[in-house]
Design a protein around this motif. Structure first.
Motif, PDB file in Angstrom:
ATOM      1  N   LEU A   1       1.070  -0.714   0.176  1.00  0.00           N
ATOM      2  CA  LEU A   1      -0.075   0.375  -0.178  1.00  0.00           C
ATOM      3  C   LEU A   1       1.251   1.533   0.244  1.00  0.00           C
ATOM      4  N   VAL A   2       0.931   1.806  -1.122  1.00  0.00           N
ATOM      5  CA  VAL A   2       2.011   3.129  -1.343  1.00  0.00           C
ATOM      6  C   VAL A   2       1.543   3.968  -1.790  1.00  0.00           C
ATOM      7  N   GLY A   3       0.944   5.259  -0.911  1.00  0.00           N
ATOM      8  CA  GLY A   3       0.396   6.194  -2.044  1.00  0.00           C
ATOM      9  C   GLY A   3      -1.384   6.730  -1.730  1.00  0.00           C
ATOM     10  N   HIS A   4      -1.381   8.169  -1.097  1.00  0.00           N
ATOM     11  CA  HIS A   4      -2.633   8.519  -0.212  1.00  0.00           C
ATOM     12  C   HIS A   4      -3.770   7.202  -1.277  1.00  0.00           C
ATOM     13  N   GLY A   5      -4.858   6.771  -0.251  1.00  0.00           N
ATOM     14  CA  GLY A   5      -5.774   6.727  -0.568  1.00  0.00           C
ATOM     15  C   GLY A   5      -5.413   4.931  -0.998  1.00  0.00           C
ATOM     16  N   THR A   6      -4.878   4.663  -1.388  1.00  0.00           N
ATOM     17  CA  THR A   6      -4.484   3.478  -1.643  1.00  0.00           C
ATOM     18  C   THR A   6      -5.271   2.341  -0.898  1.00  0.00           C
ATOM     19  N   SER A   7      -6.070   0.934  -1.299  1.00  0.00           N
ATOM     20  CA  SER A   7      -7.176  -0.018  -0.315  1.00  0.00           C
ATOM     21  C   SER A   7      -6.650  -1.128  -0.556  1.00  0.00           C
ATOM     22  N   TYR A   8      -7.113  -2.060   0.260  1.00  0.00           N
ATOM     23  CA  TYR A   8      -6.722  -3.324   0.324  1.00  0.00           C
ATOM     24  C   TYR A   8      -8.490  -3.726   0.729  1.00  0.00           C
ATOM     25  N   VAL A   9      -8.560  -4.799   0.548  1.00  0.00           N
ATOM     26  CA  VAL A   9      -9.594  -5.582   1.248  1.00  0.00           C
ATOM     27  C   VAL A   9      -9.273  -5.775   1.829  1.00  0.00           C
ATOM     28  N   ALA A  10      -9.070  -6.311   3.346  1.00  0.00           N
ATOM     29  CA  ALA A  10      -9.068  -7.725   4.201  1.00  0.00           C
ATOM     30  C   ALA A  10      -9.625  -8.733   3.957  1.00  0.00           C
ATOM     31  N   ALA A  11     -10.586  -8.455   4.447  1.00  0.00           N
ATOM     32  CA  ALA A  11     -11.460  -9.347   4.526  1.00  0.00           C
ATOM     33  C   ALA A  11     -13.124  -8.769   3.926  1.00  0.00           C
ATOM     34  N   GLU A  12     -13.857  -9.821   3.349  1.00  0.00           N
ATOM     35  CA  GLU A  12     -14.438  -8.972   2.699  1.00  0.00           C
ATOM     36  C   GLU A  12     -15.596 -10.684   3.074  1.00  0.00           C
ATOM     37  N   GLY A  13     -16.677  -8.942   3.126  1.00  0.00           N
ATOM     38  CA  GLY A  13     -18.471  -9.622   3.915  1.00  0.00           C
ATOM     39  C   GLY A  13     -18.882 -10.913   3.061  1.00  0.00           C
ATOM     40  N   GLY A  14     -19.803 -11.125   4.193  1.00  0.00           N
ATOM     41  CA  GLY A  14     -20.818 -12.121   3.338  1.00  0.00           C
ATOM     42  C   GLY A  14     -22.413 -11.964   2.665  1.00  0.00           C
ATOM     43  N   ARG A  15     -22.343 -13.097   1.691  1.00  0.00           N
ATOM     44  CA  ARG A  15     -23.734 -12.141   1.125  1.00  0.00           C
ATOM     45  C   ARG A  15     -24.591 -12.137   2.145  1.00  0.00           C
ATOM     46  N   GLY A  16     -25.735 -11.927   1.766  1.00  0.00           N
ATOM     47  CA  GLY A  16     -27.230 -11.971   2.082  1.00  0.00           C
ATOM     48  C   GLY A  16     -28.316 -12.830   1.481  1.00  0.00           C
ATOM     49  N   GLY A  17     -28.955 -13.719   2.654  1.00  0.00           N
ATOM     50  CA  GLY A  17     -29.364 -14.544   2.028  1.00  0.00           C
ATOM     51  C   GLY A  17     -30.757 -14.091   1.339  1.00  0.00           C
ATOM     52  N   LEU A  18     -30.828 -14.200   0.110  1.00  0.00           N
ATOM     53  CA  LEU A  18     -31.922 -14.437  -0.275  1.00  0.00           C
ATOM     54  C   LEU A  18     -33.391 -15.107   0.324  1.00  0.00           C
ATOM     55  N   GLY A  19     -34.071 -13.382   0.103  1.00  0.00           N
ATOM     56  CA  GLY A  19     -35.912 -14.241   0.917  1.00  0.00           C
ATOM     57  C   GLY A  19     -35.992 -15.607  -0.037  1.00  0.00           C
ATOM     58  N   ASN A  20     -38.009 -15.432   0.321  1.00  0.00           N
ATOM     59  CA  ASN A  20     -38.955 -16.886  -0.571  1.00  0.00           C
ATOM     60  C   ASN A  20     -39.403 -16.051  -1.393  1.00  0.00           C
ATOM     61  N   ALA A  21     -39.537 -14.763  -2.109  1.00  0.00           N
ATOM     62  CA  ALA A  21     -39.811 -13.733  -2.578  1.00  0.00           C
ATOM     63  C   ALA A  21     -39.090 -14.184  -3.570  1.00  0.00           C
ATOM     64  N   ALA A  22     -37.422 -13.939  -3.995  1.00  0.00           N
ATOM     65  CA  ALA A  22     -36.722 -13.732  -4.661  1.00  0.00           C
ATOM     66  C   ALA A  22     -36.683 -15.003  -5.445  1.00  0.00           C
ATOM     67  N   LEU A  23     -37.145 -16.708  -4.634  1.00  0.00           N
ATOM     68  CA  LEU A  23     -36.669 -17.623  -4.881  1.00  0.00           C
ATOM     69  C   LEU A  23     -38.173 -18.079  -5.693  1.00  0.00           C
ATOM     70  N   ALA A  24     -39.820 -17.524  -5.816  1.00  0.00           N
ATOM     71  CA  ALA A  24     -40.312 -18.101  -6.357  1.00  0.00           C
ATOM     72  C   ALA A  24     -39.405 -18.330  -7.754  1.00  0.00           C
ATOM     73  N   SER A  25     -40.389 -18.956  -8.514  1.00  0.00           N
ATOM     74  CA  SER A  25     -40.360 -19.057 -10.108  1.00  0.00           C
ATOM     75  C   SER A  25     -41.410 -20.416 -10.177  1.00  0.00           C
TER      76      SER A  25
END
Length: 478
Positions: free
Chosen positions: A108-132
């Motif tokens: 990390l060199v330079g002001h504002g340079t970033s790195y994602v050290a740990a990625e957040g988990g995805r949210g689960g789909l509700g049953n409305a999104a799973l309907a077909s």
């Protein structure tokens, strides 16, 4: 109390995704209005961001455990959960991110340079999104994915144009104090400087930074003294300045020998052979120091070094030195390749990449590894048979069952999905088809279908009675 820390171990935890919601819309005269469960929110990431106002890793030395917030669960009425808030951790310019094994993850060199050290988990789909069309009213929702956990090491490498190196008490701190506005601790005993000092120097139109590195001694590259801890701060410097003491009281030392010893330590540390160097003969305000400087200068110039005789105490020879360093810094900056515009690198997926692997282990267990299967398993509520059937559908469509057959799996063999420390293990039954065939039109709620007319219901009952009488006549005993 410790005031400067340039290496810490950091434990970071991203936020977990919120669970999806399984809900059915209800209102007066419409008790079953269809699924309306919302999705869960995404978990927050943990990001390292360079901040020029931060100069030490001290804060993470005292608090090495950091966590982002979790996503909120979904709710009925098609209300999605709130995303977790990202955790931004400011780090000094020049911070290197490593894993526990010492592999570099980010520089990390330079002001504002970033790195994602740990990625957040995805949210689960509700049953409305799973309907077909086939699954009109799912009685389940997907769980949120846990956030990532990482153990990383942060190392600070000072970003400066010029580094002052030399023996303890050679006058490096005095020199940086008169060349810049830095105020390091100065005293007449060795190892006065315990942390790198950074100063800004202006010479004409050139502005550059100069670092005072704690004194080096023989064996510094192997950890003797303070050298091993702070030699890393020399790595990013464009120009090296050997500060040699011409008025030392130690009879076994002389400027040329000191130079050879420090050069050997730099060579042993590695990676510094191509840096331009100059030699500063310090303390010429002392009569013996002036005589010794004049004596060794021809020998040093014969080796190809530019030599400057200075006195930090008497402010002698500093202007020439300052402008010479500005010239060398300008040449080093001009020699650096120009930064190219940001390019987007596209890495298409290979045509034969199935997205997972199936390997039979020594104990006969078949292990399935892959980003999708492992994530799907974490999203499944195994207390809900319908959710388990949905997982079976997904795995079947991905080709996991076909790959297990190719690998030689038979009925009753153990199959594990995920790593050894966190896997779901089950007995495989290849004769049981996954999905709707297994559960019988899974997900369809006949209460949501329009009622049949009375005449149609009467005809269906008569047809069923006629079929039952025919079966009885065909199989009645004589």
């Amino acid at each position: 109390m410790t005031t400067f820390v340039d290496r810490v171990e950091l434990h970071v935890a991203a936020g977990s995704g919120g669970h999806g919601c399984a809900s059915v819309h209800r209102e007066k005269f419409k008790p079953l209005g269809g699924p309306d469960g919302g999705n869960g929110g995404r978990g927050g990431d943990v990001l390292l961001v360079v901040d020029q106002s931060i100069t030490t890793l001290l804060d993470y030395h005292h608090k090495p455990h950091r966590s982002a917030t979790n996503g909120k669960p979904g709710e009925g009425g098609n209300r999605s959960g709130k995303d977790g808030q990202d955790l931004i951790l400011p780090v000094p310019d020049g911070t290197v991110v490593l894993d526990k094994a010492g592999n570099v993850l980010a520089d990390l060199v330079g002001h504002g340079t970033s790195y994602v050290a740990a990625e957040g988990g995805r949210g689960g789909l509700g049953n409305a999104a799973l309907a077909s069309a086939r699954r009109k009213a799912p009685g389940f929702a997907l769980l949120g994915v846990p956030g990532g956990l990482q153990e990383i090491v942060l190392e600070l490498k000072t970003v400066a144009d010029v580094a002052l190196v030399g023996y303890p008490s050679a006058g490096k701190s005095s020199l940086i104090s008169v060349l810049s506005a830095a105020k390091p601790k100065i005293a007449d005993y060795p190892f006065t400087t315990l942390v790198p000092n950074l100063g800004v120097v202006t010479a004409g139109e050139t502005v550059y930074t100069i670092a005072d590195v704690p004194g080096l001694i023989p064996g510094a590259s192997q950890g003797k003294g303070l050298g091993l801890e702070f030699l890393r701060h020399v790595e990013r410097c464009s120009v090296l300045v050997h500060v040699l003491d011409t008025a030392t009281l130690e009879s076994e030392r002389d400027p040329v020998t000191d130079l050879d010893i420090i050069e050997e330590e730099l060579k042993q540390y590695g990676g510094l052979g191509n840096r331009p160097r100059i030699v500063v003969l310090n303390k010429i305000d002392v009569p013996d120091g002036k005589d010794l400087a004049e004596m060794v200068r021809p020998d040093l110039e014969a080796r190809g070094y530019r030599v400057f005789e200075v006195s930090a105490v008497a402010h002698m020879g500093l202007k020439e030195l300052s402008f010479a360093l500005a010239e060398m810094v300008g040449q080093a900056r001009a020699a650096k390749p120009k930064e190219e515009a940001t390019r987007i690198v596209i890495r298409p997926k290979a045509v034969d990449d199935a997205g997972f692997t199936v390997v039979q282990e020594e104990d006969g267990l078949f292990r399935v590894r892959g980003e999708k299967p492992e994530r799907w398993v974490r999203q499944t509520d195994f207390n809900n048979d319908e959710a388990v059937g949905y997982l079976a559908d997904r795995l079947n469509r991905l080709g996991v069952e076909a790959e297990l057959m190719k690998a030689g799996a038979r009925s009753g063999d153990g199959v594990a999905i995920g790593p050894e420390e966190n896997a779901v293990v089950f007995d495989w039954e290849p004769t049981v088809m996954a999905g709707a065939e297994m559960l019988g039109r899974r997900g369809e709620d006949h209460r949501l279908e329009a009622p049949r007319p009375a005449a149609q219901r009467r005809r269906d009952k008569e047809a069923e009675r006629d079929e039952a009488e025919k079966e009885y006549n065909d199989f009645k005993p004589f």
